[in-house]
Design a protein around this motif. Structure first.
Motif, PDB file in Angstrom:
ATOM      1  N   LYS B  42       0.827  -1.209   0.000  1.00  0.00           N
ATOM      2  CA  LYS B  42       0.000   0.000   0.000  1.00  0.00           C
ATOM      3  C   LYS B  42       0.860   1.257   0.000  1.00  0.00           C
ATOM      4  CE  LYS B  42      -1.820  -1.167   3.980  1.00  0.00           C
ATOM      5  NZ  LYS B  42      -1.226  -2.481   4.305  1.00  0.00           N
ATOM      6  N   THR B  43       1.804   1.300   0.959  1.00  0.00           N
ATOM      7  CA  THR B  43       2.657   2.477   1.061  1.00  0.00           C
ATOM      8  C   THR B  43       3.483   2.659  -0.207  1.00  0.00           C
ATOM      9  OG1 THR B  43       2.775   2.296   3.452  1.00  0.00           O
ATOM     10  CG2 THR B  43       4.552   3.504   2.383  1.00  0.00           C
ATOM     11  N   THR B  44       4.011   1.564  -0.700  1.00  0.00           N
ATOM     12  CA  THR B  44       4.811   1.638  -1.926  1.00  0.00           C
ATOM     13  C   THR B  44       3.972   2.223  -3.064  1.00  0.00           C
ATOM     14  OG1 THR B  44       6.075  -0.282  -1.201  1.00  0.00           O
ATOM     15  CG2 THR B  44       6.214   0.288  -3.528  1.00  0.00           C
ATOM     16  N   MET B 160      -2.601  10.147   1.696  1.00  0.00           N
ATOM     17  CA  MET B 160      -2.609   9.972   3.151  1.00  0.00           C
ATOM     18  C   MET B 160      -2.242   8.533   3.485  1.00  0.00           C
ATOM     19  SD  MET B 160      -6.146  12.072   3.953  1.00  0.00           S
ATOM     20  CE  MET B 160      -5.623  12.914   5.428  1.00  0.00           C
ATOM     21  N   ASP B 161      -1.135   8.357   4.211  1.00  0.00           N
ATOM     22  CA  ASP B 161      -0.664   7.021   4.555  1.00  0.00           C
ATOM     23  C   ASP B 161      -0.939   6.735   6.025  1.00  0.00           C
ATOM     24  OD1 ASP B 161       0.544   4.590   4.748  1.00  0.00           O
ATOM     25  OD2 ASP B 161       2.475   5.209   3.917  1.00  0.00           O
ATOM     26  N   GLU B 162      -1.952   5.954   6.290  1.00  0.00           N
ATOM     27  CA  GLU B 162      -2.366   5.615   7.657  1.00  0.00           C
ATOM     28  C   GLU B 162      -2.332   6.833   8.572  1.00  0.00           C
ATOM     29  OE1 GLU B 162      -1.512   1.977   9.270  1.00  0.00           O
ATOM     30  OE2 GLU B 162      -0.827   1.015   7.433  1.00  0.00           O
ATOM     31  N   PRO B 163      -2.989   7.908   8.177  1.00  0.00           N
ATOM     32  CA  PRO B 163      -2.822   9.150   8.940  1.00  0.00           C
ATOM     33  C   PRO B 163      -3.406   9.066  10.343  1.00  0.00           C
ATOM     34  CG  PRO B 163      -4.587   9.399   7.341  1.00  0.00           C
ATOM     35  CD  PRO B 163      -3.927   8.077   7.058  1.00  0.00           C
TER      36      PRO B 163
HETATM   37 MG    MG Z   1       2.561   1.139   4.916  1.00  0.00          MG
END
Ligand code: MG
Ligand code: ATP
Lengths: 229, 363
Positions: B42-44, B160-163
């Motif tokens: 996901k982050t990638t 937004m990454d796991e904000p």
């Molecule tokens: Mg991640």
């Protein structure tokens, strides 16, 4: 012994002329500051480069350890034989001595900056230099200055020993006192060296307080509270 | 146009394939949630949009343009970016944190500070917080500042990454509501990463479920993903409560709201053999008076049975069911937007509505 020390300090002859306390203190201070400036000019940029790019960290730590392992007195003697000039030999030796703590402090300071902060800076669109000077350096400052303070303490002590190759400064009292078995003078030299170290460290602590951004100090205080809680 | 992933693969130098041939079109003005277990890429995927990570192959189009054609730093200044631990700059005040991108883009200081102050208000923080340092804020406040900082770019796209994952559940829910409120005003294209399926269905207009190995398992509306998972992996990931969760998408307009006898706190109620809802002078529900209970003199709140959850009219039916099930009287209290009680529903009535909508109503 105490009596001898008091006698030495209260003898006005010891406060005047070329061999007087003020001259010797200024000389000592001069060596320390000169080598500190040179070492900083060399070590800080290298530390910033390695810390910022993450390239060469292993090499840096390794060579720092090698330098630390060098016997300073041996190095200074060798340089003296090489240059036949005690000032140059001593200053080079002191610079070499001061580089590792400053380098390590700068590198460690940048390494210690929170990954998410660096990530955010990059993600906001800061370029390398902007990230380094606007974000990493201000946050790393306490650790960088910690390295500088370490270097100064070592410089003050080692500059005293370097009197052995004919350098001036407070080390003269130690050496000359020993030569004529005047223990009052030896002790006075040691006391003055220690005092100089303390005063310089206090000055740097004040500089540190003035330079380190308030937000960074608050964050540090917060982190400490969390650990102790 | 939106954001388009075309055959994106990311293989890290150590051989890990984080994303595998991802094709995905993210529509403008929507919240698209990337969801999946830890390590599924996901982050990638998210970080490839602002070029924090470069894909091994494939291309990403932003508004029809290949992102590789623009300068990475300039591209990032035009894309809001919010990360898990906010990543606020500890040495800068809240206002200067928010003003980061405007200042980088060459705005003058006063204009940037003014904009930052506006944004502080937009994310629901009081003005005096602006002068504080991040270390002086709570976790939830820090995340709000992180959002404000990302909005300062004034860009149509927000990553937004796991904000909200580092704050406690109550605060998280508040932040989610806030985000939905903001989005209804701003209409940004938001790509939101989470591993929490509840958060995904709550926030997402569309949800992309990724499986480990970086493959897209399903892409659709939250209702589709909950009701028709394409395979066991998705079904397992959305969890065993998915039927109940699906109720979040069912509008409850046709639930019949019935009248209920009320008593006013502070008045002297007569005896009665049914449940009575106690309301205050503003008409807000305060609790229940059990059948047959006799009150000496004026009714005070201490004599009431605590009420269940409240159901606000017009919100998804999940809330109505919960209100009915949590009420001591088995009657769910329905309130209007101002919090005034307007009637009650029973669980039976809610279930009737649900059964008349077996396919569910996508929102
Ligand atoms: Mg991640
Ligand atoms: N810089 C990197 N180098 C090597 N492998 C990496 C790197 N970053 C991520 N990975 C690997 O790629 C895969 C996907 O990572 P990614 O961070 O995108 O997952 P994620 O879905 O965001 O997970 P999480 O929910 O834990 O944040 C993981 O196996 C991870 O270990």
């Amino acid at each position: 012994m105490i009596g001898e020390i008091i006698d030495w300090f209260t003898n006005s002859a010891n406060w005047q002329g070329e061999d007087g306390v003020p001259t010797r203190v200024l000389q000592h201070l001069g060596y320390v500051l000169l080598s500190l400036v040179i070492a900083t000019v060399i070590a800080v940029p290298i530390g910033l480069y390695v810390g910022h790019t993450g390239r060469g960290g292993v090499l840096l730590v390794g060579s720092g350890n090698v330098i630390r392992a060098l016997p300073t007195l041996g190095l200074v003697t060798f340089l003296f034989l090489l240059f036949t000039d005690s000032d140059i030999a001593a200053i080079i030796g002191l610079v070499v001595l001061a580089i590792p703590p400053i380098l390590a402090g700068t590198y460690a300071g940048l390494q210690a900056v929170d990954r998410s902060v660096v990530d955010a800076a990059e993600g906001m669109g800061m370029r390398g230099g902007q990230r380094l000077w606007q974000i990493e350096v201000p946050i790393a400052l306490p650790i960088v200055l910690g390295g500088v303070r370490n270097a100064v303490l070592q410089l003050v002590a080692t500059a005293a020993v370097a009197a052995y190759v004919g350098l001036g400064g407070l080390g003269r009292y130690l050496l000359d006192g020993l030569a004529i078995l005047d223990y009052g003078e030896v002790a006075a030299g040691a006391i003055l060296t220690a005092l100089l170290a303390i005063v310089l460290d206090l000055v740097l602590a004040t500089v540190q307080r003035a330079l380190v951004p308030r937000g960074v100090r608050l964050a540090e205080a917060g982190a400490k509270k969390e650990v102790s809680a | 146009m939106g954001i388009e992933f075309r055959g994106i693969t990311k293989k890290y130098p150590d051989g890990t394939v984080a994303v595998d041939d991802l094709n995905l079109t993210i529509e403008d003005g929507t919240i698209t949630v990337l969801v999946g277990p830890s390590g599924c890429g996901k982050t990638t995927s998210l970080r490839m949009i602002n070029r924090m990570v470069e894909p091994t192959s494939g291309s990403i189009l932003l508004e029809g343009e290949d992102i590789r054609d623009s300068d990475a730093a300039l591209l990032r200044r035009g894309i809001g970016y919010v990360i898990q631990h906010a990543g606020l700059f500890p040495h800068r005040t809240v206002l200067s944190n928010i003003a980061t991108v405007p200042l980088l883009s060459g705005w003058d200081k006063n204009k940037a500070k003014k904009r930052a102050a506006e944004l502080l208000e937009v994310v629901g923080l009081p003005a005096e917080v602006g002068k504080r340092y991040p270390a002086q804020l709570s976790g939830g406040q820090q995340q709000r500042v992180g959002v404000a900082r990302a909005l300062a770019a004034d860009s149509p796209v927000l990553l937004m990454d796991e904000p909200f994952s580092a704050v406690d559940p109550v605060v998280r829910e508040g932040l989610q509501d806030e985000l939905l409120r903001l989005q209804s005003q701003l209409g940004k294209t938001i790509v939101f990463v989470t591993h929490d399926i509840d958060e995904a269905v709550r926030l997402g207009d569309r949800v992309a479920v990724l499986r480990v190995g970086g493959k897209l398992a399903q892409y659709g509306t939250p209702a589709e993903v909950l009701r028709q998972p394409v395979d066991d992996f998705v079904a397992g990931f959305v969890g065993k409560d998915r039927g109940y969760r699906g109720l979040s998408f069912l509008a409850a307009d046709d639930v019949l709201v019935e009248d209920v006898p009320t008593v006013r706190v502070g008045s002297k109620p007569e005896g009665s053999d049914g449940w009575r809802l106690a309301v205050n002078d503003a008409g807000e529900p305060r609790g229940w008076l059990a059948p047959g209970s006799v009150v000496d003199g004026e009714l005070v709140e201490g004599e009431l049975l605590a009420g269940g959850s409240l159901y606000q009219q017009g919100t998804p039916i999940r809330g109505a069911l919960d209100a009915a099930l949590s009420s001591p009287a088995s009657l769910g209290v329905v309130v209007d937007a101002d919090g005034k009680a307007i009637g009650v529903v029973t669980a039976r009535q809610v279930l009737d509505v649900i059964e008349n909508h077996p396919e569910g109503v996508a929102r």
